[in-house]
Motif scaffolding. Structure first.
Motif, PDB file in Angstrom:
ATOM      1  N   PRO A  82      48.483  28.458  56.169  1.00 30.72           N
ATOM      2  CA  PRO A  82      47.279  27.640  55.965  1.00 30.72           C
ATOM      3  C   PRO A  82      46.009  28.462  56.105  1.00 30.72           C
ATOM      4  CG  PRO A  82      48.046  27.343  58.200  1.00 30.72           C
ATOM      5  CD  PRO A  82      49.025  28.283  57.540  1.00 30.72           C
ATOM      6  N   ALA A  83      45.889  29.461  55.258  1.00 30.79           N
ATOM      7  CA  ALA A  83      44.715  30.348  55.307  1.00 30.79           C
ATOM      8  C   ALA A  83      44.364  30.771  53.891  1.00 30.79           C
ATOM      9  CB  ALA A  83      44.997  31.571  56.174  1.00 30.79           C
ATOM     10  N   GLU A  84      43.074  31.020  53.655  1.00 32.71           N
ATOM     11  CA  GLU A  84      42.634  31.528  52.365  1.00 32.71           C
ATOM     12  C   GLU A  84      43.040  32.990  52.256  1.00 32.71           C
ATOM     13  OE1 GLU A  84      38.467  32.398  49.934  1.00 32.71           O
ATOM     14  OE2 GLU A  84      38.449  31.156  51.747  1.00 32.71           O
ATOM     15  N   LEU A  85      43.539  33.390  51.093  1.00 29.02           N
ATOM     16  CA  LEU A  85      43.951  34.767  50.859  1.00 29.02           C
ATOM     17  C   LEU A  85      42.909  35.465  49.988  1.00 29.02           C
ATOM     18  CD1 LEU A  85      47.755  34.204  50.147  1.00 29.02           C
ATOM     19  CD2 LEU A  85      46.656  34.757  52.332  1.00 29.02           C
ATOM     20  N   ASP A  86      42.322  36.536  50.507  1.00 28.98           N
ATOM     21  CA  ASP A  86      41.262  37.266  49.814  1.00 28.98           C
ATOM     22  C   ASP A  86      41.841  38.549  49.221  1.00 28.98           C
ATOM     23  OD1 ASP A  86      39.064  38.620  48.917  1.00 28.98           O
ATOM     24  OD2 ASP A  86      37.976  38.612  50.825  1.00 28.98           O
ATOM     25  N   TYR A  87      42.043  38.556  47.913  1.00 29.95           N
ATOM     26  CA  TYR A  87      42.591  39.711  47.204  1.00 29.95           C
ATOM     27  C   TYR A  87      41.485  40.546  46.543  1.00 29.95           C
ATOM     28  CZ  TYR A  87      47.494  38.163  47.500  1.00 29.95           C
ATOM     29  OH  TYR A  87      48.750  37.809  47.938  1.00 29.95           O
ATOM     30  N   SER A  88      40.244  40.272  46.831  1.00 29.20           N
ATOM     31  CA  SER A  88      39.137  40.883  46.089  1.00 29.20           C
ATOM     32  C   SER A  88      39.078  42.397  46.242  1.00 29.20           C
ATOM     33  CB  SER A  88      37.804  40.261  46.519  1.00 29.20           C
ATOM     34  OG  SER A  88      37.547  40.517  47.894  1.00 29.20           O
ATOM     35  N   LEU A  89      39.572  42.936  47.345  1.00 30.03           N
ATOM     36  CA  LEU A  89      39.518  44.380  47.576  1.00 30.03           C
ATOM     37  C   LEU A  89      40.909  44.988  47.681  1.00 30.03           C
ATOM     38  CD1 LEU A  89      36.682  44.489  50.282  1.00 30.03           C
ATOM     39  CD2 LEU A  89      36.461  44.974  47.832  1.00 30.03           C
ATOM     40  N   GLN A  90      41.914  44.319  47.137  1.00 31.85           N
ATOM     41  CA  GLN A  90      43.300  44.682  47.423  1.00 31.85           C
ATOM     42  C   GLN A  90      43.676  46.117  47.052  1.00 31.85           C
ATOM     43  OE1 GLN A  90      46.384  42.881  44.971  1.00 31.85           O
ATOM     44  NE2 GLN A  90      44.856  42.006  43.604  1.00 31.85           N
ATOM     45  N   TYR A  91      42.985  46.722  46.082  1.00 31.04           N
ATOM     46  CA  TYR A  91      43.337  48.079  45.673  1.00 31.04           C
ATOM     47  C   TYR A  91      42.374  49.135  46.226  1.00 31.04           C
ATOM     48  CZ  TYR A  91      46.423  45.646  42.425  1.00 31.04           C
ATOM     49  OH  TYR A  91      47.392  44.840  41.881  1.00 31.04           O
ATOM     50  N   ASP A  92      41.505  48.761  47.126  1.00 30.84           N
ATOM     51  CA  ASP A  92      40.523  49.695  47.695  1.00 30.84           C
ATOM     52  C   ASP A  92      40.732  49.745  49.214  1.00 30.84           C
ATOM     53  OD1 ASP A  92      38.332  51.167  48.516  1.00 30.84           O
ATOM     54  OD2 ASP A  92      36.939  50.188  47.132  1.00 30.84           O
ATOM     55  N   MET A  93      41.605  50.635  49.664  1.00 33.22           N
ATOM     56  CA  MET A  93      41.964  50.688  51.076  1.00 33.22           C
ATOM     57  C   MET A  93      40.762  51.004  51.958  1.00 33.22           C
ATOM     58  SD  MET A  93      44.996  52.846  53.046  1.00 33.22           S
ATOM     59  CE  MET A  93      46.259  52.219  51.945  1.00 33.22           C
ATOM     60  N   ALA A  94      39.922  51.918  51.536  1.00 29.71           N
ATOM     61  CA  ALA A  94      38.758  52.279  52.347  1.00 29.71           C
ATOM     62  C   ALA A  94      37.824  51.082  52.515  1.00 29.71           C
ATOM     63  CB  ALA A  94      38.011  53.453  51.715  1.00 29.71           C
ATOM     64  N   ALA A  95      37.606  50.317  51.447  1.00 36.60           N
ATOM     65  CA  ALA A  95      36.724  49.143  51.530  1.00 36.60           C
ATOM     66  C   ALA A  95      37.320  48.077  52.438  1.00 36.60           C
ATOM     67  CB  ALA A  95      36.478  48.576  50.133  1.00 36.60           C
TER      68      ALA A  95
END
Length: 550
Positions: A120-133
């Motif tokens: 029951p949580a929002e999943l934020d994939y916006s930076l999924q390919y930027d490990m440093a960010a």
């Protein structure tokens, strides 16, 4: 501030005390109500549970990092970040499209993505390919305090070296684990403080210096070559990390001796020797050598739907007997029992993989199947447990995997008190699972698939079933040295043997397995068709074990 808040503040300062306090108290109550109805409940723990919880409660949003195609060192860095972040709040997770598949479209990024979709949580994939960010999000709020440097050598000869030392320190120092090839990622994220450099330390030196700060309920035993898995769980738990295939080396024995009662050893090793050493200290193994995101899953309370429909385990009436066998039947009655449900590597992995004929099989539900399962998932992943219970067909029954709420050999335990503690821990977990069973679903059976090293005797088991509150309905025993029960069944005797318990002991009569099976599928069909059909004799019944790994 809102006009309402400003009005109340002015009232406190300018008006008679009664009006101002009443107004502001009302606003506070509204805010508290809003908070309690929108934030997930903290994860509950049974008394004596070895599993930690995050200090700030469960997250409302989870930042997801995609590890598909990343290197070993990058995976270790990401896993360590998940573990450190979860010590405060578990709002960082990883997915990998190359992992085992999960049911439905949510698993396009692997089974971990599907598991996350249950929460029951929002999943934020916006930076999924930027490990440093992604790491920068948690470095700026000081959740990650720095990094622990280790070497980039992780082969078979590098066990108990720099990597194990770094993972051990990361949990207690609050840092991510880096190598020369990944330190640049951490520094780009603003993680610039070097907390330790284990390239010049031995694992023994690390243990001697920081022994008092390591977890007293969790130990991590994992090969260096496999440390890209489950490391998040170990770091979240502040566990000491090592690898000893048998857990008999002096350092391993020291680490086992300082653990509390009902402690868990994560990872995997040489099965019989590994579990034997753990059991001789009164502890349990949690088979977990290929997992991720456990710190996230285990920080959520059971779903509201399950809580609304929960039934008190103490108030539950025993289920009516469904077996229709009577004295007039002339047939051999068979139960198929799937193995290895104690392993959360299995439970959270290929158990739900639609590419295999297990829980996601189109054929499931057509015939009765007994599935061994880990009752500690009521703490380790309650949303997954709820999904399994809710999706079970009338022909699916869950029973307790080896050898209770944790894998152990009770015949190797150091004392009758240790055996009773484990029996109580298992009984509490089973009762919790039963109480969380959604309305209309079938609860876990209070039957335990138990494994022993030596040949079975009632004397050991009698200590476990002596307390009727903790005693299971039945124990299905597997023996490593030789199968002596071989399908027989009886009530376990108590004391001098003149009194019987209410617990039945039995075992598999045959097993389908490419490693320890005694029959092929064709031979099993022939054997069962020619087996005794007398319903008044134990010879008229067979439990058939089915190994899930191969």
């Amino acid at each position: 501030k809102s006009d309402r808040e400003l009005s109340c503040v002015r009232s406190i300062v300018m008006a008679p005390s009664g009006y101002g306090w009443t107004c502001y108290r009302g606003l506070l109550m509204e805010l508290l109500l809003l908070t309690t109805t929108t934030r997930a409940l903290p994860a509950p723990r049974l008394a004596g549970s070895p599993f930690p919880v995050s200090s700030l409660g469960p997250p409302s949003t989870i930042t997801v990092l995609n590890l598909t195609g990343t290197s070993f060192d990058e995976r270790v860095l990401a896993m360590s970040a998940v573990g450190v972040v979860a010590q405060a709040r578990a709002d960082l997770a990883t997915v990998d499209a190359d992992d085992s598949a999960g049911p439905g479209s949510a698993s396009s990024d692997g089974v971990a993505a599907w598991h996350l979709s249950l929460l029951p949580a929002e999943l934020d994939y916006s930076l999924q390919y930027d490990m440093a960010a992604v790491l920068k999000r948690f470095a700026t709020n000081t959740t990650i305090k720095g990094y622990v440097m280790c070497s980039g050598d992780h082969g078979p000869g590098d066990d108990n070296g720099s990597l194990h030392a770094a993972v051990s320190l990361a949990g207690i120092l609050g840092g991510v684990v880096v190598t020369p090839s990944t330190v640049g990622i951490a520094q780009a994220a603003g993680i610039t403080v070097e907390l330790a450099d284990t390239r010049t330390s031995t694992l023994e030196e690390v243990y001697d210096t920081y022994e008092s700060q390591f977890s007293t309920t969790i130990l991590f035993n994992q090969q260096a070559a496999n440390m890209a898995h489950t490391t998040d769980f170990a770091i979240f738990s502040r566990a000491f990390a090592l690898y000893d295939s048998e857990l008999t080396l002096p350092l391993a024995q020291r680490a086992l001796e300082r653990l509390d009662n009902i402690s868990m050893v994560l990872g995997w090793a040489s099965e019989v020797d590994f579990v034997t050493s753990t059991s001789r200290h009164g502890h349990q193994v949690l088979c977990s050598d290929s997992n991720s995101n456990n710190p996230v899953y285990m920080n959520f309370a059971p779903p509201r739907s399950a809580e609304a429909g929960r039934r008190s385990a103490l108030a539950m009436e025993p289920e009516s007997t469904e077996c229709s066998v009577d004295a007039s039947d002339e047939k051999h009655t068979v139960a198929f029992m799937f193995t290895d449900g104690d392993s959360i590597t299995w439970d959270l992995g290929n158990f739900v993989n639609p590419n295999y004929d297990w829980w996601s099989s189109d054929s499931r539900g057509k015939v009765p199947i007994a599935w061994t399962f880990q009752p500690a998932l009521q703490e380790l992943h309650p949303y997954f447990l709820d999904w399994v219970l809710s999706s079970a067909s009338p022909n699916d029954r869950l029973l307790v995997g080896p050898s209770g709420a944790g894998y152990s050999y009770l015949d190797q335990y150091p004392s009758s008190e240790a055996r009773q503690r484990f029996a109580n821990w298992t009984a509490d977990n089973v009762a919790r699972v039963q109480s969380l069973t959604p309305p209309g679903s079938r609860p876990m059976l209070n039957m335990i698939n138990q494994i022993q090293v030596g040949n079975y005797t009632d004397a050991i088991e009698a200590e476990v079933v002596a307390d009727p509150e903790a005693a299971p309905t039945a124990v299905l025993v597997d023996e490593y040295e030789a199968l002596t029960i071989k399908g027989d069944a009886w009530y376990i005797s108590l004391g001098d043997g003149t009194e019987r318990s209410n617990t039945v002991v039995t075992s598999r009569r045959h097993c389908l397995s490419t490693t320890f099976g005694d029959v092929t599928p064709d031979q099993l069909v022939e054997t069962l068709n020619s087996s005794p059909t007398n319903p008044t004799s134990t010879d008229g019944y067979s439990v058939i074990g089915v190994e899930v790994w191969r």
